[in-house]
Design an enzyme around this catalytic site. Structure first.
Site, mmCIF file in Angstrom:
data_model
loop_
_atom_site.group_PDB
_atom_site.id
_atom_site.type_symbol
_atom_site.label_atom_id
_atom_site.label_comp_id
_atom_site.label_asym_id
_atom_site.label_seq_id
_atom_site.Cartn_x
_atom_site.Cartn_y
_atom_site.Cartn_z
ATOM 1 N N GLU A 1 36.799 19.648 6.443
ATOM 2 C CA GLU A 1 36.398 18.255 6.212
ATOM 3 C C GLU A 1 35.097 18.312 5.435
ATOM 4 O O GLU A 1 34.039 18.567 6.015
ATOM 5 C CB GLU A 1 36.198 17.522 7.546
ATOM 6 C CG GLU A 1 37.471 17.344 8.363
ATOM 7 C CD GLU A 1 38.444 16.353 7.745
ATOM 8 O OE1 GLU A 1 38.071 15.635 6.799
ATOM 9 O OE2 GLU A 1 39.600 16.328 8.200
ATOM 10 N N PRO B 1 27.184 24.104 16.519
ATOM 11 C CA PRO B 1 26.722 22.808 15.996
ATOM 12 C C PRO B 1 25.604 23.003 14.976
ATOM 13 O O PRO B 1 25.064 24.098 14.834
ATOM 14 C CB PRO B 1 26.192 22.111 17.246
ATOM 15 C CG PRO B 1 25.816 23.201 18.189
ATOM 16 C CD PRO B 1 26.647 24.404 17.850
ATOM 17 N N ALA B 2 25.256 21.932 14.270
ATOM 18 C CA ALA B 2 24.151 22.001 13.314
ATOM 19 C C ALA B 2 22.831 22.201 14.074
ATOM 20 O O ALA B 2 22.656 21.662 15.166
ATOM 21 C CB ALA B 2 24.100 20.710 12.492
ATOM 22 N N GLU C 1 42.131 15.400 10.490
ATOM 23 C CA GLU C 1 41.682 15.347 11.881
ATOM 24 C C GLU C 1 42.026 13.984 12.438
ATOM 25 O O GLU C 1 41.922 12.969 11.747
ATOM 26 C CB GLU C 1 40.175 15.598 11.965
ATOM 27 C CG GLU C 1 39.813 17.036 11.629
ATOM 28 C CD GLU C 1 38.362 17.381 11.960
ATOM 29 O OE1 GLU C 1 37.475 16.550 11.695
ATOM 30 O OE2 GLU C 1 38.134 18.485 12.483
ATOM 31 N N SER D 1 29.318 20.379 4.092
ATOM 32 C CA SER D 1 29.299 20.187 2.643
ATOM 33 C C SER D 1 30.376 21.033 1.954
ATOM 34 O O SER D 1 30.823 22.054 2.491
ATOM 35 C CB SER D 1 27.921 20.585 2.108
ATOM 36 O OG SER D 1 27.695 21.947 2.409
ATOM 37 N N ASN E 1 25.355 14.864 11.189
ATOM 38 C CA ASN E 1 25.330 13.406 10.992
ATOM 39 C C ASN E 1 26.054 12.608 12.075
ATOM 40 O O ASN E 1 25.656 11.481 12.383
ATOM 41 C CB ASN E 1 25.797 13.017 9.579
ATOM 42 C CG ASN E 1 27.201 13.462 9.259
ATOM 43 O OD1 ASN E 1 27.770 14.291 9.955
ATOM 44 N ND2 ASN E 1 27.757 12.905 8.209
ATOM 45 N N CYS F 1 29.985 11.062 5.280
ATOM 46 C CA CYS F 1 30.837 11.559 4.188
ATOM 47 C C CYS F 1 31.662 10.414 3.609
ATOM 48 O O CYS F 1 32.096 10.476 2.470
ATOM 49 C CB CYS F 1 31.749 12.660 4.700
ATOM 50 S SG CYS F 1 32.674 12.160 6.149
HETATM 51 P P1 NAP Z 1 26.208 21.707 5.673
HETATM 52 O O1 NAP Z 1 24.891 22.090 5.162
HETATM 53 O O2 NAP Z 1 27.413 22.157 4.951
HETATM 54 O O3 NAP Z 1 26.264 22.241 7.180
HETATM 55 C C1 NAP Z 1 27.351 21.986 8.022
HETATM 56 C C2 NAP Z 1 27.381 23.033 9.104
HETATM 57 O O4 NAP Z 1 27.661 24.286 8.518
HETATM 58 C C3 NAP Z 1 26.063 23.204 9.846
HETATM 59 O O5 NAP Z 1 26.336 23.489 11.196
HETATM 60 C C4 NAP Z 1 25.457 24.387 9.133
HETATM 61 O O6 NAP Z 1 24.486 25.077 9.862
HETATM 62 C C5 NAP Z 1 26.691 25.226 8.922
HETATM 63 N N1 NAP Z 1 26.534 26.273 7.923
HETATM 64 C C6 NAP Z 1 25.811 26.264 6.778
HETATM 65 N N2 NAP Z 1 25.919 27.453 6.150
HETATM 66 C C7 NAP Z 1 26.733 28.226 6.908
HETATM 67 C C8 NAP Z 1 27.231 29.553 6.799
HETATM 68 N N3 NAP Z 1 26.896 30.357 5.779
HETATM 69 N N4 NAP Z 1 28.041 30.019 7.771
HETATM 70 C C9 NAP Z 1 28.380 29.252 8.801
HETATM 71 N N5 NAP Z 1 27.926 27.981 8.981
HETATM 72 C C10 NAP Z 1 27.127 27.475 8.032
HETATM 73 O O7 NAP Z 1 26.358 20.143 5.829
HETATM 74 P P2 NAP Z 1 25.346 19.122 6.546
HETATM 75 O O8 NAP Z 1 24.213 18.888 5.644
HETATM 76 O O9 NAP Z 1 25.059 19.565 7.946
HETATM 77 O O10 NAP Z 1 26.272 17.841 6.665
HETATM 78 C C11 NAP Z 1 26.440 16.974 5.626
HETATM 79 C C12 NAP Z 1 27.722 17.277 4.873
HETATM 80 O O11 NAP Z 1 28.841 17.186 5.755
HETATM 81 C C13 NAP Z 1 27.993 16.269 3.784
HETATM 82 O O12 NAP Z 1 28.460 16.915 2.635
HETATM 83 C C14 NAP Z 1 29.090 15.392 4.383
HETATM 84 O O13 NAP Z 1 29.871 14.745 3.436
HETATM 85 C C15 NAP Z 1 29.850 16.380 5.175
HETATM 86 N N6 NAP Z 1 30.633 15.702 6.225
HETATM 87 C C16 NAP Z 1 31.977 15.609 6.053
HETATM 88 C C17 NAP Z 1 32.738 14.958 6.991
HETATM 89 C C18 NAP Z 1 34.219 14.849 6.818
HETATM 90 O O14 NAP Z 1 34.896 14.563 7.794
HETATM 91 N N7 NAP Z 1 34.777 15.057 5.630
HETATM 92 C C19 NAP Z 1 32.135 14.385 8.108
HETATM 93 C C20 NAP Z 1 30.755 14.488 8.251
HETATM 94 C C21 NAP Z 1 30.015 15.167 7.293
HETATM 95 P P3 NAP Z 1 23.007 25.273 9.173
HETATM 96 O O15 NAP Z 1 22.468 23.923 8.954
HETATM 97 O O16 NAP Z 1 22.256 26.104 10.138
HETATM 98 O O17 NAP Z 1 23.179 25.991 7.878
#
Ligand code: NAP
Length: 479
Positions: free
Chosen positions: A251, A176-177, A459, A230, A152, A285
């Site tokens: 985070e 990265p994603a 952070e 997430s 995002n 987020c």
């Molecule tokens: P996500 O599905 O949790 O993915 C985040 C990252 O983790 C991606 O690079 C993803 O790669 C990777 N990932 C997923 N499964 C993994 C595993 N088993 N091992 C290692 N890496 C893995 O989240 P998203 O949909 O990309 O982002 C949205 C989420 O991020 C929301 O919940 C948002 O609230 C949160 N967020 C939080 C903050 C904060 O500072 N608190 C800031 C921005 C976003 P893949 O897609 O290839 O699985």
């Protein structure tokens, strides 16, 4: 786009995946494939880890001023290439160019901030209470880090981790994603140009996140995980990190309450709501997820918010005058559609939006729902889209209880003209950050992070570098 790297960055070199695999990067505004990037597997991850481990000792000994100046140069390069980077981000992520430029500035600022912190890592010398011993305290880099970022904020989520890691003297493997690998690869090229030694930062783009990251977390050579994403994935990675007792910063997700009291300035509240809800198309987020509005002003607030939301222009992020770009992908949009359908089924009124447009791209209109039933699914799910859900409340205790009735605790927003109430309510909210009469809290100089299931650690700010440093205490007898 033509000069943007598409290979893995390992040990300072651009390389293909060992098995030659590639993966497509899509444009969410059209659904077209923009390009292909290398798709790393476990072998590549091991090479990246080897490079980070090998570079660690010398990097830790590098003068803080040298690390500081690399970050400062990278900051200057990023700012100088704002337009180019903004176009890249809009292409792979969809946000309108104006927002992408804003993210470039925000992302760059983490490098400037941590270039200033790199030279302020301090220690201590003290005589202990018994008078017979001294304590010598020093700070040391935690060691090679695994950084995992979401799609995002493709640039800022990287610099928010890389900045303090570089400042502290840590080496890194960044994953990265898969939706937005290009911004991270461009960032690696900039850091190389700024003089970052080979092996200090390694970037593995992959569609096989689990296969690539789990061996690194369990292997014992990676000493730190910094993850943004997430809560569900964060929980899995915490479990994987437990075996080798890897230090973690998390985070995670949010479910931000946005509280408007009867004494709020409604102009400020609506302005704040537009930012808290619509920054990044609601894919943040920090996005306001639950609007609690005092019953006496709810109708007026809803009407004004719907008017402002309805006036926003939806379209491809590269088009002039567009305020709202596409959502990241069809899955993300389908989730928003389902949440709105569920709320409407339970009696919510659609004040504006609510209908998916025909045609290509993952667009969804700015939407305001009033009279939302507290049992609706969007009350305990991150909407991650341009949908404002309004509920009413009658008194302060009630709204605090409802705002806190969630496993998350990242951020809350409070709108009131009363100072006592503003402080009282903020102190009772179970969140890591509060926006008081403002819809924006993110700032590189402030500690960003949440409580409860929104994460661990902070952070940015003065404390951001602590996440990448260990203490070492030397006991020295007084003779
Ligand atoms: P996500 O599905 O949790 O993915 C985040 C990252 O983790 C991606 O690079 C993803 O790669 C990777 N990932 C997923 N499964 C993994 C595993 N088993 N091992 C290692 N890496 C893995 O989240 P998203 O949909 O990309 O982002 C949205 C989420 O991020 C929301 O919940 C948002 O609230 C949160 N967020 C939080 C903050 C904060 O500072 N608190 C800031 C921005 C976003 P893949 O897609 O290839 O699985």
């Amino acid at each position: 786009m033509t000069d943007t790297p598409t290979q893995l960055f390992i040990g300072g070199a651009w390389v293909d995946a060992a098995d030659g695999a590639t993966m497509p990067v899509d444009d969410p505004a059209t659904g077209d494939i923009l390009c292909h990037v290398a798709d790393a597997g476990p072998k590549d991850a091991k090479l990246a880890e080897d490079a980070a481990v090998q570079a660690q000792e010398e990097w830790a000994r590098t003068a803080p001023r040298v690390r500081s100046e690399i970050l400062r140069r990278a900051y200057e390069i990023i700012v100088g290439r704002t337009d180019e980077l903004a176009h890249l981000m809009t292409a792979e992520m969809g946000k309108p160019l104006a927002e992408a430029r804003g993210e470039v500035a925000y992302a760059a600022e983490f490098f400037r901030w941590f270039s200033e912190e790199a030279v302020r890592i301090d220690g201590g010398l003290a005589t202990l209470p018994d008078g017979r011993n001294r304590m010598l305290l020093s700070r040391r880099p935690v060691g090679p880090c695994l950084l995992i970022t979401p799609w995002n904020f493709p640039l800022a989520m990287g610099t928010r981790k890389i900045g303090p890691a570089v400042a502290a003297g840590c080496t890194m493997v960044l994953k990265p994603a898969p939706q937005t690998p290009l911004s991270s690869l461009a960032l690696a090229a900039i850091l190389k140009e700024a003089g970052l030694p080979d092996g200090v930062l390694n970037v593995v783009t992959t569609s096989r996140a689990g296969e690539v990251c789990e061996p690194l977390l369990r292997g014992g050579r990676i000493r730190k995980l910094s993850f943004t994403g997430s809560t569900a994935v964060g929980q899995l990675l915490l479990a994987q990190s437990a075996q080798a007792v890897v230090r973690t910063s998390m985070e995670l997700g949010g479910n931000a309450p946005f509280v408007v009291f009867e004494d709020a300035d409604l102009d400020k509240a609506v302005d704040g709501a537009m930012v808290a809800k619509m920054r990044n198309m609601g894919e943040a987020c920090t996005a306001a997820n639950r609007f609690f509005v005092h019953r006496s002003v709810a109708e007026e607030f809803g009407r004004r918010l719907a008017e402002r939301m309805g006036a926003l222009v939806v379209g491809p992020g590269t088009r002039d005058g567009v305020d709202v770009g596409p959502l990241i992908d069809r899955r993300g949009r389908a989730k928003v559609e389902e949440l709105v359908a569920d709320a409407v089924e339970r009696g919510a009124q659609v004040l504006v939006g609510g209908r998916t447009p025909e045609g290509p791209g993952c667009f969804y209109p700015p939407t305001v729902l009033a009279d939302v039933d507290p049992g609706s699914r969007l009350m305990d799910t991150e909407i991650f889209g341009p949908v404002a859900a309004i509920l009413t409340f009658d008194d302060e205790d009630e709204v605090i209880r409802r705002a806190n009735d969630t496993p998350w605790g990242l951020v809350g927003y409070v709108f009131t003209e009363g100072l006592d109430r503003a402080l009282r309510v903020s102190e009772r909210l179970e969140v890591g950050m509060v926006g008081l009469n403002t819809g924006l809290v993110s700032n590189p100089a402030a500690p960003f992070g949440g409580v409860k299931q929104s994460g661990l650690g902070r952070e940015g700010g003065r404390v951001g570098i602590d996440e990448f440093l260990e203490y070492q205490y030397l006991a020295v007898p007084v003779r």
